[in-house]
Design a protein around this motif. Structure first.
Motif, PDB file in Angstrom:
ATOM      1  N   SER A 120       0.827  -1.193   0.000  1.00  0.00           N
ATOM      2  CA  SER A 120       0.000   0.000   0.000  1.00  0.00           C
ATOM      3  C   SER A 120       0.867   1.251   0.000  1.00  0.00           C
ATOM      4  O   SER A 120       1.733   1.411   0.862  1.00  0.00           O
ATOM      5  N   VAL A 121       0.626   2.139  -0.947  1.00  0.00           N
ATOM      6  CA  VAL A 121       1.345   3.403  -0.994  1.00  0.00           C
ATOM      7  C   VAL A 121       1.059   4.236   0.246  1.00  0.00           C
ATOM      8  O   VAL A 121       1.896   5.018   0.693  1.00  0.00           O
ATOM      9  N   PHE A 122      -0.124   4.063   0.820  1.00  0.00           N
ATOM     10  CA  PHE A 122      -0.495   4.859   1.988  1.00  0.00           C
ATOM     11  C   PHE A 122       0.391   4.566   3.195  1.00  0.00           C
ATOM     12  O   PHE A 122       0.375   5.305   4.169  1.00  0.00           O
ATOM     13  N   LYS A 123       1.182   3.493   3.130  1.00  0.00           N
ATOM     14  CA  LYS A 123       2.131   3.192   4.194  1.00  0.00           C
ATOM     15  C   LYS A 123       3.506   3.804   3.920  1.00  0.00           C
ATOM     16  O   LYS A 123       4.378   3.779   4.788  1.00  0.00           O
ATOM     17  N   SER A 124       3.691   4.335   2.729  1.00  0.00           N
ATOM     18  CA  SER A 124       5.010   4.836   2.323  1.00  0.00           C
ATOM     19  C   SER A 124       5.009   6.298   1.895  1.00  0.00           C
ATOM     20  O   SER A 124       6.073   6.864   1.677  1.00  0.00           O
ATOM     21  N   VAL A 125       3.839   6.883   1.770  1.00  0.00           N
ATOM     22  CA  VAL A 125       3.725   8.265   1.307  1.00  0.00           C
ATOM     23  C   VAL A 125       2.762   9.016   2.224  1.00  0.00           C
ATOM     24  O   VAL A 125       1.723   8.493   2.614  1.00  0.00           O
ATOM     25  N   ASP A 126       3.148  10.244   2.563  1.00  0.00           N
ATOM     26  CA  ASP A 126       2.275  11.099   3.358  1.00  0.00           C
ATOM     27  C   ASP A 126       1.438  11.934   2.405  1.00  0.00           C
ATOM     28  O   ASP A 126       1.968  12.673   1.582  1.00  0.00           O
ATOM     29  N   PHE A 127       0.122  11.788   2.508  1.00  0.00           N
ATOM     30  CA  PHE A 127      -0.797  12.535   1.660  1.00  0.00           C
ATOM     31  C   PHE A 127      -1.503  13.616   2.478  1.00  0.00           C
ATOM     32  O   PHE A 127      -1.865  13.386   3.628  1.00  0.00           O
ATOM     33  N   GLU A 128      -1.688  14.773   1.863  1.00  0.00           N
ATOM     34  CA  GLU A 128      -2.456  15.852   2.491  1.00  0.00           C
ATOM     35  C   GLU A 128      -3.604  16.219   1.576  1.00  0.00           C
ATOM     36  O   GLU A 128      -3.401  16.686   0.455  1.00  0.00           O
ATOM     37  N   GLY A 129      -4.824  15.985   2.030  1.00  0.00           N
ATOM     38  CA  GLY A 129      -6.003  16.290   1.222  1.00  0.00           C
ATOM     39  C   GLY A 129      -6.706  17.550   1.696  1.00  0.00           C
ATOM     40  O   GLY A 129      -6.786  17.813   2.897  1.00  0.00           O
ATOM     41  N   GLN A 198     -14.546  19.521   6.412  1.00  0.00           N
ATOM     42  CA  GLN A 198     -13.592  18.623   5.770  1.00  0.00           C
ATOM     43  C   GLN A 198     -13.809  17.195   6.260  1.00  0.00           C
ATOM     44  O   GLN A 198     -14.435  16.958   7.299  1.00  0.00           O
ATOM     45  N   ARG A 199     -13.317  16.246   5.506  1.00  0.00           N
ATOM     46  CA  ARG A 199     -13.351  14.860   5.971  1.00  0.00           C
ATOM     47  C   ARG A 199     -12.555  14.752   7.273  1.00  0.00           C
ATOM     48  O   ARG A 199     -11.543  15.449   7.454  1.00  0.00           O
ATOM     49  N   PRO A 200     -12.975  13.883   8.190  1.00  0.00           N
ATOM     50  CA  PRO A 200     -12.307  13.791   9.496  1.00  0.00           C
ATOM     51  C   PRO A 200     -10.807  13.570   9.410  1.00  0.00           C
ATOM     52  O   PRO A 200     -10.035  14.212  10.127  1.00  0.00           O
ATOM     53  N   GLU A 201     -10.357  12.685   8.495  1.00  0.00           N
ATOM     54  CA  GLU A 201      -8.928  12.408   8.412  1.00  0.00           C
ATOM     55  C   GLU A 201      -8.155  13.600   7.856  1.00  0.00           C
ATOM     56  O   GLU A 201      -6.976  13.785   8.161  1.00  0.00           O
ATOM     57  N   MET A 202      -8.813  14.415   7.011  1.00  0.00           N
ATOM     58  CA  MET A 202      -8.169  15.622   6.510  1.00  0.00           C
ATOM     59  C   MET A 202      -8.045  16.648   7.633  1.00  0.00           C
ATOM     60  O   MET A 202      -6.981  17.235   7.870  1.00  0.00           O
ATOM     61  N   ALA A 203      -9.157  16.878   8.324  1.00  0.00           N
ATOM     62  CA  ALA A 203      -9.191  17.897   9.366  1.00  0.00           C
ATOM     63  C   ALA A 203      -8.310  17.536  10.557  1.00  0.00           C
ATOM     64  O   ALA A 203      -7.752  18.424  11.209  1.00  0.00           O
ATOM     65  N   ALA A 204      -8.163  16.249  10.835  1.00  0.00           N
ATOM     66  CA  ALA A 204      -7.411  15.826  12.017  1.00  0.00           C
ATOM     67  C   ALA A 204      -5.958  16.290  11.956  1.00  0.00           C
ATOM     68  O   ALA A 204      -5.391  16.714  12.972  1.00  0.00           O
ATOM     69  N   LYS A 205      -5.341  16.227  10.777  1.00  0.00           N
ATOM     70  CA  LYS A 205      -3.942  16.650  10.641  1.00  0.00           C
ATOM     71  C   LYS A 205      -3.791  18.135  10.933  1.00  0.00           C
ATOM     72  O   LYS A 205      -2.868  18.568  11.612  1.00  0.00           O
ATOM     73  N   PHE A 206      -4.725  18.929  10.411  1.00  0.00           N
ATOM     74  CA  PHE A 206      -4.639  20.367  10.625  1.00  0.00           C
ATOM     75  C   PHE A 206      -4.952  20.726  12.071  1.00  0.00           C
ATOM     76  O   PHE A 206      -4.357  21.641  12.641  1.00  0.00           O
ATOM     77  N   GLU A 207      -5.884  20.007  12.663  1.00  0.00           N
ATOM     78  CA  GLU A 207      -6.232  20.252  14.058  1.00  0.00           C
ATOM     79  C   GLU A 207      -5.046  19.948  14.957  1.00  0.00           C
ATOM     80  O   GLU A 207      -4.747  20.690  15.902  1.00  0.00           O
TER      81      GLU A 207
END
Length: 262
Positions: A120-129, A198-207
């Motif tokens: 899974s790329v999601f284990k190797s790349v940090d994505f910001e949506g 925003q989607r919870p996973e998006m908002a969580a990083k900014f929070e």
């Protein structure tokens, strides 16, 4: 907002979309966190599996993946990029509320490939949506989408403020937008607002960081030679000097890697 609202926005009804929908944009920045993931494998997954999967979904109008242009140094000085995300993918949307749909949730179903570490790329790349709502200018992102995307885009985010100083700052920003729009080869300009929900996973990083994205975002589409981009940096530097707080402005230029129609 002269140069932004002067271009015509296509009504959702004319695109076969219900009038209650809000056209928008999904921005996804990406940076590597696992050195074991070679870029060719990442690009192969993104361009052949993940992007086509999203672009085929009913609310995704197109998909364009870009790489950030490295800013040229001036007088030998070291240039620090304002964004840590060297790759960005833009998905213009018929309805921004689609980001909360089950169909969008299924996007991660396209992440596995035999050649990926951990599968899974999601284990190797940090994505910001980030989700944005279309508010002005051309409804076609920067004047081009999908296979008709412009070679470069100028992605400007600006944290506008209230009060007298803010009005002066806004006027400075209008001059910057006009300067970029006046460049030969500028195909269009589109304005967005960062979505409040925003989607919870998006908002969580900014929070967690306390650093929320700028509310205002503007995209110019440019079909120019690379050397012309220097004038964008110069215009940015001039407006930054005049702003009450230059940190409210971020200008990123990206070069197209792949574009797909939805």
């Amino acid at each position: 907002m002269g140069s932004i609202t002067a271009t015509e926005t296509v009504a959702p009804q004319s695109m076969g979309v219900a009038s209650s929908t809000k056209q928008g944009l999904l921005y996804v920045g990406a940076r590597f966190t696992n050195p074991d993931l070679p870029y060719p494998d990442f690009a192969r997954w993104y361009d052949e599996i993940h992007i086509p999967h999203l672009a085929s979904m009913r609310n995704c109008r197109a998909a364009m993946r870009y790489t950030r242009v490295t800013e040229p140094s001036v007088d030998g000085r070291e240039v620090t990029q304002s964004s840590s995300m060297p790759y960005a993918t833009f998905y213009p949307l018929h309805d921004v509320s689609w980001l909360h749909s089950e169909e969008f949730d299924s996007a991660k179903d396209s992440t596995e490939a035999d050649y990926l570490p951990g599968r899974s790329v999601f284990k190797s790349v940090d994505f910001e949506g980030r989700g944005y709502e279309l508010v002005g200018g051309s409804s076609v992102m920067g004047g081009g989408e999908g296979k008709g995307a412009t070679r470069f885009i100028v992605f400007t985010t600006y944290k506008s403020r209230k009060g007298g100083i803010a009005r002066a700052d806004d006027e400075c920003m209008e001059k910057f937008y006009d300067a970029v729009a006046a460049l030969p080869g500028c195909r269009g300009i589109t304005r967005y607002l960062y979505c409040d929900v925003q989607r919870p996973e998006m908002a969580a990083k900014f929070e967690a960081s306390g650093q929320w994205p700028a509310r205002d975002a503007v995209i110019h589409g440019l079909d120019v030679e690379k050397g012309v981009l220097d004038s964008v940096y110069r215009a940015r530097d001039e407006v930054a000097k005049k702003l009450s707080d230059s940190s409210t402005l971020d200008v990123a230029i990206y070069e197209l890697l792949i574009g797909l129609d939805g």
